[in-house]
Design an enzyme around this catalytic site. Structure first.
Site, PDB file in Angstrom:
ATOM      1  N   SER A   1       0.805  -1.224   0.000  1.00 15.48           N
ATOM      2  CA  SER A   1       0.000   0.000   0.000  1.00 15.48           C
ATOM      3  C   SER A   1       0.839   1.276   0.000  1.00 15.48           C
ATOM      4  O   SER A   1       0.513   2.238  -0.686  1.00 15.48           O
ATOM      5  CB  SER A   1      -0.942   0.008   1.209  1.00 15.48           C
ATOM      6  OG  SER A   1      -1.757  -1.128   1.207  1.00 15.48           O
TER       7      SER A   1
ATOM      8  N   HIS B   1       0.649   4.699   4.327  1.00 14.61           N
ATOM      9  CA  HIS B   1       0.000   5.317   3.162  1.00 14.61           C
ATOM     10  C   HIS B   1       0.464   6.763   3.000  1.00 14.61           C
ATOM     11  O   HIS B   1       0.834   7.191   1.898  1.00 14.61           O
ATOM     12  CB  HIS B   1      -1.518   5.275   3.316  1.00 14.61           C
ATOM     13  CG  HIS B   1      -2.080   3.887   3.289  1.00 14.61           C
ATOM     14  ND1 HIS B   1      -3.426   3.621   3.429  1.00 14.61           N
ATOM     15  CD2 HIS B   1      -1.485   2.679   3.143  1.00 14.61           C
ATOM     16  CE1 HIS B   1      -3.628   2.325   3.358  1.00 14.61           C
ATOM     17  NE2 HIS B   1      -2.460   1.731   3.193  1.00 14.61           N
TER      18      HIS B   1
END
Length: 485
Positions: free
Chosen positions: A268, A318
């Site tokens: 991610s 992220h």
């Protein structure tokens, strides 16, 4: 296969597999020009050619307008290839030239001729493979002006390679390790603060190719397929890989700076770096249309929305990956365009990197193995907890709390006497443990051996003189001894 289909299929293949871009189309689409800036090459496709006189005219057209054409394309043309799609064969071999610009001519009248123009065995077989697509299908793909659709069409070997590695690792985990427990993820390279600060830096990379479950890898690979193809089409496979890995590393550093008690895995952070890179490219180039911006924003919002319903989401990874993707893209762009801004963003990246390292090594570490043991104990999985204890000791990551927990498990499963033996073994490995001395003091008091109990609590207080629980126990033991006397 008719000539019209050969014509459009050939153009489609050069765009898809060799990343050539559309430069010119005549009104009837009987003449199409493609270019590749990196290779400094131009390709001309033509059909409905009836004489060699037209071919000579094409040659003079290139030679006469070469300077204007180079100015428009933004590079010096080193090579021009002409592909003529003919109903009947025409001898054009003597038209080839090598100086001053390399000119190469191809006559294509059937599938075999088209196959011979392909540069490798795989594409030779692929282009000759029968398919159900019509010439109109290929034509629509070639002339499609939507940027997202164009990027999705281009063959992206690096994106496919990264997806393949992630999937193969997941299959290995599924087939050979059977399940995705925290301890398994930790053993195969999951990211955790405790292990990294103890020198296991490889986890910064390995964790990027591990996933918790099927939903996790499915979501990430779909995202990588979309954003990876876009970035790779714009900057090429190796630069895309650089953005991917640097963003993933930056995301992992951000994760380590704030998460000390969780195991982090997944692509991610790297994927959010690709998103940051795309948004930065959109800002820098100012060539992206409104439709593409809306399409990308919709995909990003869907990605964020779905992630809210998934467990183990690492928001710091992220965010770190996103920032890393923006900065590395700006650094790469301004290296050629503006060296002052290049140094500015490079210094900013390095400053953030140093600050993250200071944060990582200054925050108090937590033994992740002890946490996993406690999690199993809370769930009454004492056998699994004991297995993790043994695993921790074998790896050399045990501390006094590891033996303390082992004693509690032993007391629950076997006897208090065996638990005391575990704590004594722990003291031999960790002689400066106030915790183990305290537990042995309590255990001996329960056996009415106050003298031995007092000996252990005094050792505990010598190590941690301010602990109120230790002080209270010492006072109780002294009072008990005085009352007996």
């Amino acid at each position: 296969m008719n000539i019209d289909k050969l014509y459009w299929k050939s153009i489609y293949y050069w765009i898809k597999y060799f990343n050539y871009k559309l430069e010119h189309t005549d009104k009837n689409t009987n003449e199409i020009w493609l270019f590749n800036k990196k290779k400094e090459e131009l390709i001309v496709f033509r059909k409905e050619v009836s004489s060699t006189q037209e071919i000579r005219f094409d040659k003079s057209k290139i030679n006469d307008h070469k300077e204007n054409l180079q100015k428009k394309l933004g590079f010096k043309i080193k090579k021009v290839e002409f592909f003529y799609f003919l109903e009947t064969s025409m001898n054009i071999d003597n038209f080839d030239e090598t100086h001053p610009t390399k000119l190469i001519y191809h006559s294509i009248t059937n599938e075999k001729d088209l196959e011979n123009t392909m540069p490798n065995f795989i594409l030779k077989k692929r282009v000759n493979k029968k398919d159900k697509k019509s010439s109109l299908d290929y034509k629509k793909r070639v002339l499609n002006t939507n940027l997202v659709d164009k990027y999705m069409m281009i063959f992206s070997p690096m994106t496919y390679t990264l997806i393949a590695i992630n999937v193969l690792v997941w299959l290995y985990m599924k087939i050979y390790l059977n399940h995705f427990s925290d301890i398994k993820l930790l053993d195969v390279g999951g990211l955790v603060h405790f292990n990294v600060v103890h020198g296991e830096w490889y986890r910064l990379i390995t964790s990027m190719f591990l996933h918790f479950n099927f939903e996790h890898i499915l979501m990430n690979m779909l995202s990588l397929f979309i954003f990876g193809k876009i970035v790779e089409t714009i900057v090429g496979p190796y630069k895309m890989l650089g953005i991917y890995l640097i963003s993933g590393l930056f995301g992992n550093f951000a994760s380590l700076s704030f998460n000390i008690s969780t195991i982090s895995v997944g692509a991610s952070g790297a994927i959010f770096g690709l998103i940051g890179a795309i948004l930065t490219m959109m800002y820098l180039s100012k060539t992206f249309n409104k439709k593409m911006i809306i399409q990308l924003l919709v995909v990003v919002l869907i990605l964020i929305f779905v992630s809210l319903f998934m467990s183990n989401i690492n928001l710091m990874a992220h965010l770190g990956g996103f920032i890393g993707g923006i900065l590395i893209t700006l650094i790469g762009y301004y290296f050629h365009e503006n060296r002052n801004l290049f140094w500015l963003f490079l210094i900013l990246l390095l400053v953030l990197f140093v600050l993250l390292q200071i944060r990582i090594f200054s925050i108090k570490e937590e033994n992740i193995y002890d946490k996993l043991i406690k999690d199993e104990m809370i769930s009454y999985n004492y056998d699994d907890a004991l297995s993790i204890v043994e695993h921790t000791i074998n790896k050399g990551y045990d501390d006094d709390e590891t033996y303390y927990l082992k004693g509690l498990i032993t007391a629950t499963k076997s006897s208090k006497a065996e638990a005391m033996a575990d704590w004594e073994r722990g003291l031999r490995s960790h002689p400066n443990s106030a915790l183990l001395n305290y537990e042995l003091s309590i255990a001996n008091r329960a056996l009415n051996d106050n003298d031995k109990s007092l000996k252990y609590i005094k050792k505990a207080l010598k190590i941690d003189a301010n602990n109120q629980s230790y002080k209270n126990l010492e006072k109780e033991l002294k009072d008990s001894n005085e009352s007996k006397n």
